[in-house]
Design a protein around this motif. Structure first.
Motif, PDB file in Angstrom:
ATOM      1  N   ARG A 105       2.299  -1.475  -2.541  1.00 36.88           N
ATOM      2  CA  ARG A 105       1.847  -2.171  -3.749  1.00 36.88           C
ATOM      3  C   ARG A 105       0.365  -2.480  -3.613  1.00 36.88           C
ATOM      4  O   ARG A 105      -0.133  -2.675  -2.503  1.00 36.88           O
ATOM      5  CB  ARG A 105       2.672  -3.438  -4.000  1.00 36.88           C
ATOM      6  CG  ARG A 105       2.828  -4.320  -2.795  1.00 36.88           C
ATOM      7  CD  ARG A 105       3.927  -5.366  -3.001  1.00 36.88           C
ATOM      8  NE  ARG A 105       3.833  -6.386  -1.965  1.00 36.88           N
ATOM      9  CZ  ARG A 105       4.415  -6.295  -0.783  1.00 36.88           C
ATOM     10  NH1 ARG A 105       5.168  -5.257  -0.498  1.00 36.88           N
ATOM     11  NH2 ARG A 105       4.258  -7.247   0.117  1.00 36.88           N
ATOM     12  N   SER A 107      -2.273  -5.145  -4.250  1.00 34.55           N
ATOM     13  CA  SER A 107      -2.175  -6.589  -4.475  1.00 34.55           C
ATOM     14  C   SER A 107      -3.515  -7.279  -4.323  1.00 34.55           C
ATOM     15  O   SER A 107      -4.399  -6.786  -3.626  1.00 34.55           O
ATOM     16  CB  SER A 107      -1.219  -7.213  -3.457  1.00 34.55           C
ATOM     17  OG  SER A 107       0.082  -6.793  -3.699  1.00 34.55           O
ATOM     18  N   SER A 172       2.038  -2.962   2.406  1.00 30.44           N
ATOM     19  CA  SER A 172       3.460  -2.623   2.457  1.00 30.44           C
ATOM     20  C   SER A 172       4.253  -3.733   3.134  1.00 30.44           C
ATOM     21  O   SER A 172       5.162  -4.285   2.535  1.00 30.44           O
ATOM     22  CB  SER A 172       3.727  -1.237   3.051  1.00 30.44           C
ATOM     23  OG  SER A 172       3.070  -1.074   4.263  1.00 30.44           O
ATOM     24  N   VAL A 187       0.650  -9.079  -7.375  1.00 31.14           N
ATOM     25  CA  VAL A 187       0.823  -7.624  -7.258  1.00 31.14           C
ATOM     26  C   VAL A 187       0.338  -6.996  -8.562  1.00 31.14           C
ATOM     27  O   VAL A 187       0.785  -7.385  -9.643  1.00 31.14           O
ATOM     28  CB  VAL A 187       2.316  -7.257  -7.066  1.00 31.14           C
ATOM     29  CG1 VAL A 187       2.496  -5.751  -7.021  1.00 31.14           C
ATOM     30  CG2 VAL A 187       2.855  -7.900  -5.800  1.00 31.14           C
ATOM     31  N   ARG A 190       2.533  -1.070  -8.514  1.00 33.89           N
ATOM     32  CA  ARG A 190       3.509  -0.608  -7.513  1.00 33.89           C
ATOM     33  C   ARG A 190       3.489   0.899  -7.468  1.00 33.89           C
ATOM     34  O   ARG A 190       3.536   1.553  -8.513  1.00 33.89           O
ATOM     35  CB  ARG A 190       4.913  -1.095  -7.858  1.00 33.89           C
ATOM     36  CG  ARG A 190       5.046  -2.577  -7.655  1.00 33.89           C
ATOM     37  CD  ARG A 190       6.456  -3.077  -7.863  1.00 33.89           C
ATOM     38  NE  ARG A 190       6.432  -4.528  -7.893  1.00 33.89           N
ATOM     39  CZ  ARG A 190       6.475  -5.294  -6.821  1.00 33.89           C
ATOM     40  NH1 ARG A 190       6.578  -4.744  -5.626  1.00 33.89           N
ATOM     41  NH2 ARG A 190       6.422  -6.608  -6.928  1.00 33.89           N
TER      42      ARG A 190
END
Ligand code: ATP
Ligand code: MG
Length: 299
Positions: A105, A107, A172, A187, A190
């Motif tokens: 992701r 973030s 991760s 986040v 994805r």
């Protein structure tokens, strides 16, 4: 000189996607001799050439039609797409299949002691990232003004080095963030690895080869996600047992020699069986419960 009639596929040379890309080709029956230093590898048993490059170059190679297919993280693909659009281009490609690896992701993370009460806390901040376009798209939607500081590596040290207030980077497990005194606060994207195809004409031979590879990939990925389940079950509790099994609409039932009250049940399940479910099955009288991996499947 390269033969343009052979299907050209770009994959990451070395990094987080390369082992699994290589494994996927192998499982699809494509035999490639990947000598460490070679840019191009030729498949021995199919008209396929594999181009091994930095992952950042893969979306562009596909969008420019230099290669026919590419395996790439959606994060890098989307960033390249936004970057080209920002330069007035209209890049084209086709997504063939999302793959089952490379999950991560993108973030936003901040120092542990910084306050965060939603994207508004980032108003007028400096954010270090390798993904300025994805970050801008997200913060523009949130109406947050910010300055991005483009770093292509070691993004996580930027706040400590006084370069930025926050970072926007791939995560991760979160271990790297933690090791650098940062916490993930939001986040923004994805991602997984994906298989893409260039836009435009494809010869019949190439298209057939792509279709064949896609069917095989489907089989490989489906097999990895599935399990073969076998158990013995009391005949009078079959309905309850079937209800507990994921995706067990039509299990195969076989008689057990010398036991009229029990049957053997075989099925392919789209998920694995958790210990809890196995314990519930046992409580219903099931026994000899086996959960086996599947190597290949074709529907
Ligand atoms: P290259 O030398 O090819 O440019 P890289 O250092 O840019 O490699 P890698 O770190 O190998 O890239 O990551 C490649 C891709 O793997 C990422 O773009 C992302 O899609 C995926 N990925 C999966 N998990 C992670 C993670 N924890 N951190 C970074 N990338 C991850
Ligand atoms: Mg890269």
């Amino acid at each position: 000189m390269l033969d343009r009639t052979r299907l050209r596929i770009a994959m990451q040379k070395s990094g987080r996607l390369s082992d699994e890309s290589r494994e996927l080709f192998a499982r699809c029956g494509i035999k490639i001799n990947l000598q460490e230093q070679r840019l191009i590898a030729f498949a021995e048993n199919m008209p396929i050439d594999i181009l091994r490059v930095r992952d950042d170059d893969i979306p562009g190679l596909v969008m420019d039609g230099v290669v026919d297919l590419g395996i790439i993280g959606e994060n890098v693909l989307e960033e390249e797409l936004l970057s080209r659009r920002a330069q007035g281009e209209d890049p084209r490609y086709i997504t063939l299949r999302r793959l089952d690896f490379g999950g991560c992701r993108l973030s936003i993370a901040m120092p542990l002691d910084a306050e965060y009460q939603g994207p508004q806390s980032l108003q007028n901040s400096r954010i270090a990232t390798s993904y300025p376009h994805l970050l801008k798209r997200y913060l523009d939607e949130q109406k947050v003004r910010f300055k991005s500081c483009l770093l292509n590596g070691s993004v996580e040290v930027a706040p400590r080095a006084g370069l930025s207030d926050a970072i926007c980077d791939l995560v991760s497990t979160g271990a790297t963030l933690e090791a650098n005194g940062l916490r993930e606060v939001d986040v923004i994207y994805r991602s997984k690895a994906t298989l893409i195809q260039r836009d435009g004409e494809m010869s019949d031979e190439k298209q057939q080869l792509i279709n064949k590879m896609l069917t095989r990939m489907q089989g490989v990925i489906q097999a990895r996600e599935s399990k073969y389940i076998m158990l013995h079950a009391p005949s009078d509790r079959l309905d309850e047992i079937i209800a507990l099994l994921p995706g067990a609409e039509r299990p195969t039932l076989l008689p057990l020699a010398g036991d009229k009250n029990r049957v053997a049940m075989h099925m392919v399940s789209s998920e694995t069986l958790f210990w809890e479910t196995m314990e519930q099955l046992k409580a219903l009288g099931a026994s000899s419960i086996l959960v086996l991996p599947i190597e290949k499947m074709m529907e």
